[in-house]
Design a protein around this motif. Structure first.
Motif, PDB file in Angstrom:
ATOM      1  N   VAL A   2      -4.892  -4.600 -10.846  1.00 30.37           N
ATOM      2  CA  VAL A   2      -5.339  -3.718  -9.768  1.00 30.37           C
ATOM      3  C   VAL A   2      -4.285  -2.643  -9.551  1.00 30.37           C
ATOM      4  CG1 VAL A   2      -5.952  -3.572  -7.339  1.00 30.37           C
ATOM      5  CG2 VAL A   2      -6.629  -5.585  -8.669  1.00 30.37           C
ATOM      6  N   GLN A   3      -4.726  -1.424  -9.482  1.00 28.99           N
ATOM      7  CA  GLN A   3      -3.823  -0.321  -9.155  1.00 28.99           C
ATOM      8  C   GLN A   3      -4.225   0.270  -7.819  1.00 28.99           C
ATOM      9  OE1 GLN A   3      -4.162   2.159 -12.708  1.00 28.99           O
ATOM     10  NE2 GLN A   3      -2.246   1.301 -13.460  1.00 28.99           N
ATOM     11  N   LEU A   4      -3.231   0.538  -7.000  1.00 28.15           N
ATOM     12  CA  LEU A   4      -3.463   1.033  -5.648  1.00 28.15           C
ATOM     13  C   LEU A   4      -2.725   2.345  -5.459  1.00 28.15           C
ATOM     14  CD1 LEU A   4      -2.795  -2.362  -3.836  1.00 28.15           C
ATOM     15  CD2 LEU A   4      -5.015  -1.400  -4.431  1.00 28.15           C
ATOM     16  N   VAL A   5      -3.436   3.326  -4.920  1.00 29.58           N
ATOM     17  CA  VAL A   5      -2.827   4.636  -4.672  1.00 29.58           C
ATOM     18  C   VAL A   5      -3.088   5.023  -3.230  1.00 29.58           C
ATOM     19  CG1 VAL A   5      -2.766   7.059  -5.299  1.00 29.58           C
ATOM     20  CG2 VAL A   5      -3.130   5.319  -7.074  1.00 29.58           C
ATOM     21  N   GLU A   6      -2.000   5.199  -2.486  1.00 32.75           N
ATOM     22  CA  GLU A   6      -2.104   5.586  -1.076  1.00 32.75           C
ATOM     23  C   GLU A   6      -2.039   7.101  -0.934  1.00 32.75           C
ATOM     24  OE1 GLU A   6       0.636   1.855  -1.175  1.00 32.75           O
ATOM     25  OE2 GLU A   6       0.339   3.698  -2.315  1.00 32.75           O
ATOM     26  N   LEU A  20      -4.722   7.068   6.933  1.00 32.05           N
ATOM     27  CA  LEU A  20      -4.202   6.778   5.597  1.00 32.05           C
ATOM     28  C   LEU A  20      -5.321   6.193   4.747  1.00 32.05           C
ATOM     29  CD1 LEU A  20      -0.826   5.049   6.567  1.00 32.05           C
ATOM     30  CD2 LEU A  20      -1.356   7.491   6.356  1.00 32.05           C
ATOM     31  N   SER A  21      -5.276   6.486   3.464  1.00 32.03           N
ATOM     32  CA  SER A  21      -6.289   5.973   2.554  1.00 32.03           C
ATOM     33  C   SER A  21      -5.624   5.284   1.379  1.00 32.03           C
ATOM     34  CB  SER A  21      -7.175   7.108   2.044  1.00 32.03           C
ATOM     35  OG  SER A  21      -7.897   7.699   3.099  1.00 32.03           O
ATOM     36  N   CYS A  22      -6.315   4.297   0.858  1.00 36.09           N
ATOM     37  CA  CYS A  22      -5.851   3.570  -0.322  1.00 36.09           C
ATOM     38  C   CYS A  22      -7.026   3.442  -1.269  1.00 36.09           C
ATOM     39  CB  CYS A  22      -5.342   2.191   0.078  1.00 36.09           C
ATOM     40  SG  CYS A  22      -4.953   1.094  -1.311  1.00 36.09           S
ATOM     41  N   ALA A  23      -6.836   3.935  -2.478  1.00 35.54           N
ATOM     42  CA  ALA A  23      -7.873   3.838  -3.500  1.00 35.54           C
ATOM     43  C   ALA A  23      -7.466   2.778  -4.509  1.00 35.54           C
ATOM     44  CB  ALA A  23      -8.056   5.178  -4.188  1.00 35.54           C
ATOM     45  N   ALA A  24      -8.360   1.841  -4.762  1.00 37.43           N
ATOM     46  CA  ALA A  24      -8.085   0.745  -5.691  1.00 37.43           C
ATOM     47  C   ALA A  24      -8.893   0.910  -6.962  1.00 37.43           C
ATOM     48  CB  ALA A  24      -8.419  -0.590  -5.043  1.00 37.43           C
ATOM     49  N   THR A  25      -8.238   0.670  -8.077  1.00 37.48           N
ATOM     50  CA  THR A  25      -8.931   0.690  -9.360  1.00 37.48           C
ATOM     51  C   THR A  25      -8.543  -0.544 -10.149  1.00 37.48           C
ATOM     52  OG1 THR A  25      -7.153   1.974 -10.384  1.00 37.48           O
ATOM     53  CG2 THR A  25      -9.012   3.200  -9.480  1.00 37.48           C
ATOM     54  N   GLY A  26      -9.402  -0.929 -11.095  1.00 35.17           N
ATOM     55  CA  GLY A  26      -9.100  -2.079 -11.936  1.00 35.17           C
ATOM     56  C   GLY A  26      -9.887  -3.293 -11.525  1.00 35.17           C
ATOM     57  N   LEU A  80      -6.686   3.328   7.057  1.00 30.65           N
ATOM     58  CA  LEU A  80      -5.989   2.928   8.277  1.00 30.65           C
ATOM     59  C   LEU A  80      -5.897   4.137   9.186  1.00 30.65           C
ATOM     60  CD1 LEU A  80      -4.349   0.668   9.744  1.00 30.65           C
ATOM     61  CD2 LEU A  80      -2.298   1.772   8.813  1.00 30.65           C
ATOM     62  N   GLN A  81      -6.527   4.040  10.328  1.00 32.06           N
ATOM     63  CA  GLN A  81      -6.412   5.103  11.320  1.00 32.06           C
ATOM     64  C   GLN A  81      -5.355   4.701  12.333  1.00 32.06           C
ATOM     65  OE1 GLN A  81     -10.054   6.472  13.090  1.00 32.06           O
ATOM     66  NE2 GLN A  81      -9.000   7.725  14.608  1.00 32.06           N
ATOM     67  N   ILE A  82      -4.443   5.610  12.584  1.00 35.94           N
ATOM     68  CA  ILE A  82      -3.386   5.363  13.557  1.00 35.94           C
ATOM     69  C   ILE A  82      -3.491   6.411  14.650  1.00 35.94           C
ATOM     70  CG2 ILE A  82      -0.948   4.868  13.888  1.00 35.94           C
ATOM     71  CD1 ILE A  82      -0.634   4.859  10.833  1.00 35.94           C
ATOM     72  N   ASN A  83      -3.685   5.965  15.853  1.00 38.92           N
ATOM     73  CA  ASN A  83      -3.810   6.860  16.999  1.00 38.92           C
ATOM     74  C   ASN A  83      -2.559   6.793  17.867  1.00 38.92           C
ATOM     75  OD1 ASN A  83      -6.505   7.616  16.320  1.00 38.92           O
ATOM     76  ND2 ASN A  83      -7.247   5.713  17.235  1.00 38.92           N
ATOM     77  N   SER A  84      -2.401   7.807  18.690  1.00 47.32           N
ATOM     78  CA  SER A  84      -1.272   7.857  19.632  1.00 47.32           C
ATOM     79  C   SER A  84       0.041   7.506  18.930  1.00 47.32           C
ATOM     80  CB  SER A  84      -1.518   6.896  20.785  1.00 47.32           C
ATOM     81  OG  SER A  84      -2.727   7.200  21.457  1.00 47.32           O
ATOM     82  N   ASP A  89       6.623   4.517  14.731  1.00 40.03           N
ATOM     83  CA  ASP A  89       5.660   4.303  13.650  1.00 40.03           C
ATOM     84  C   ASP A  89       6.148   4.923  12.340  1.00 40.03           C
ATOM     85  OD1 ASP A  89       3.007   4.888  15.988  1.00 40.03           O
ATOM     86  OD2 ASP A  89       3.746   2.957  15.248  1.00 40.03           O
ATOM     87  N   THR A  90       7.231   5.660  12.406  1.00 43.82           N
ATOM     88  CA  THR A  90       7.799   6.260  11.204  1.00 43.82           C
ATOM     89  C   THR A  90       8.175   5.183  10.209  1.00 43.82           C
ATOM     90  OG1 THR A  90       8.626   8.198  12.390  1.00 43.82           O
ATOM     91  CG2 THR A  90       9.703   7.646  10.307  1.00 43.82           C
ATOM     92  N   ALA A  91       7.607   5.260   9.025  1.00 44.26           N
ATOM     93  CA  ALA A  91       7.826   4.230   8.005  1.00 44.26           C
ATOM     94  C   ALA A  91       7.108   4.636   6.735  1.00 44.26           C
ATOM     95  CB  ALA A  91       7.294   2.874   8.473  1.00 44.26           C
ATOM     96  N   MET A  92       7.389   3.910   5.665  1.00 48.77           N
ATOM     97  CA  MET A  92       6.583   4.007   4.461  1.00 48.77           C
ATOM     98  C   MET A  92       5.461   2.995   4.612  1.00 48.77           C
ATOM     99  SD  MET A  92       6.427   5.607   1.514  1.00 48.77           S
ATOM    100  CE  MET A  92       8.045   6.019   0.837  1.00 48.77           C
ATOM    101  N   TYR A  93       4.244   3.449   4.417  1.00 46.46           N
ATOM    102  CA  TYR A  93       3.085   2.576   4.553  1.00 46.46           C
ATOM    103  C   TYR A  93       2.563   2.223   3.156  1.00 46.46           C
ATOM    104  CZ  TYR A  93       2.963   3.275   9.574  1.00 46.46           C
ATOM    105  OH  TYR A  93       3.280   3.266  10.915  1.00 46.46           O
ATOM    106  N   PHE A  94       2.405   0.928   2.943  1.00 45.64           N
ATOM    107  CA  PHE A  94       1.993   0.418   1.647  1.00 45.64           C
ATOM    108  C   PHE A  94       0.626  -0.251   1.737  1.00 45.64           C
ATOM    109  CE2 PHE A  94       5.924   0.916  -0.670  1.00 45.64           C
ATOM    110  CZ  PHE A  94       6.899   0.906   0.315  1.00 45.64           C
ATOM    111  N   CYS A  95      -0.156  -0.046   0.709  1.00 46.09           N
ATOM    112  CA  CYS A  95      -1.418  -0.737   0.545  1.00 46.09           C
ATOM    113  C   CYS A  95      -1.183  -1.940  -0.372  1.00 46.09           C
ATOM    114  CB  CYS A  95      -2.439   0.209  -0.077  1.00 46.09           C
ATOM    115  SG  CYS A  95      -4.067  -0.490  -0.374  1.00 46.09           S
ATOM    116  N   ALA A  96      -1.845  -3.046  -0.060  1.00 45.92           N
ATOM    117  CA  ALA A  96      -1.690  -4.260  -0.859  1.00 45.92           C
ATOM    118  C   ALA A  96      -3.053  -4.900  -1.094  1.00 45.92           C
ATOM    119  CB  ALA A  96      -0.773  -5.248  -0.148  1.00 45.92           C
TER     120      ALA A  96
END
Length: 129
Positions: A2-6, A20-26, A80-84, A89-96
């Motif tokens: 599986v490959q994930l691209v954020e 944020l969006s994550c597209a999965a392939t494989g 992932l929708q992040i409001n307010s 919240d500053t960070a690197m966001y990872f899809c898993a």
């Protein structure tokens, strides 16, 4: 494999919103569990939200309210929708992703990142005050 691209990260002001969006392939076409985690340099990875292929969600304890996870199984994407947004919240966001349901849990969870086998490269979110 599986490959994930954020995508969707960026710099925003406090109080703003991001999706944020994550597209999965494989194979398989649809992973049972997909989730979002985030990490700040020097700190442990923190679970944000997870969703199984049947639509059940799970959020990290401090993530309920401002975070909303959604999933499109046909497109094999996780959002992932992040409001307010807050500076903390500053960070690197990872899809898993995990192909199968973990037998030791009732559903997909973000309690531990060890449940997940596949990870994206991350998308950076920076929130200024």
């Amino acid at each position: 494999q599986v490959q994930l691209v954020e995508s969707g990260g960026g710099s925003v002001q406090s109080g703003g919103s991001l999706t944020l969006s994550c597209a999965a392939t494989g194979p398989p076409d649809v992973s049972y569990c997909m989730a979002w985690f985030r990490q700040v340099p020097g700190k442990e990875r923190e679970g944000v939200a997870a969703m199984d292929s049947d639509g059940r969600t799970s959020y990290g304890d401090s993530m309920k309210g401002r975070f909303s996870v959604s999933r499109d199984n046909e497109k094999n994407t996780l959002s992932l929708q992040i409001n307010s947004l807050k500076p903390e919240d500053t960070a690197m966001y990872f899809c898993a992703a995990r192909k199968t349901k973990p037998s030791w849990r009732l559903t997909c969870s973000v309690v531990g990142d060890q449940d997940y086998d596949y990870w994206g490269q991350g998308t950076q979110v920076a929130v200024s005050s």
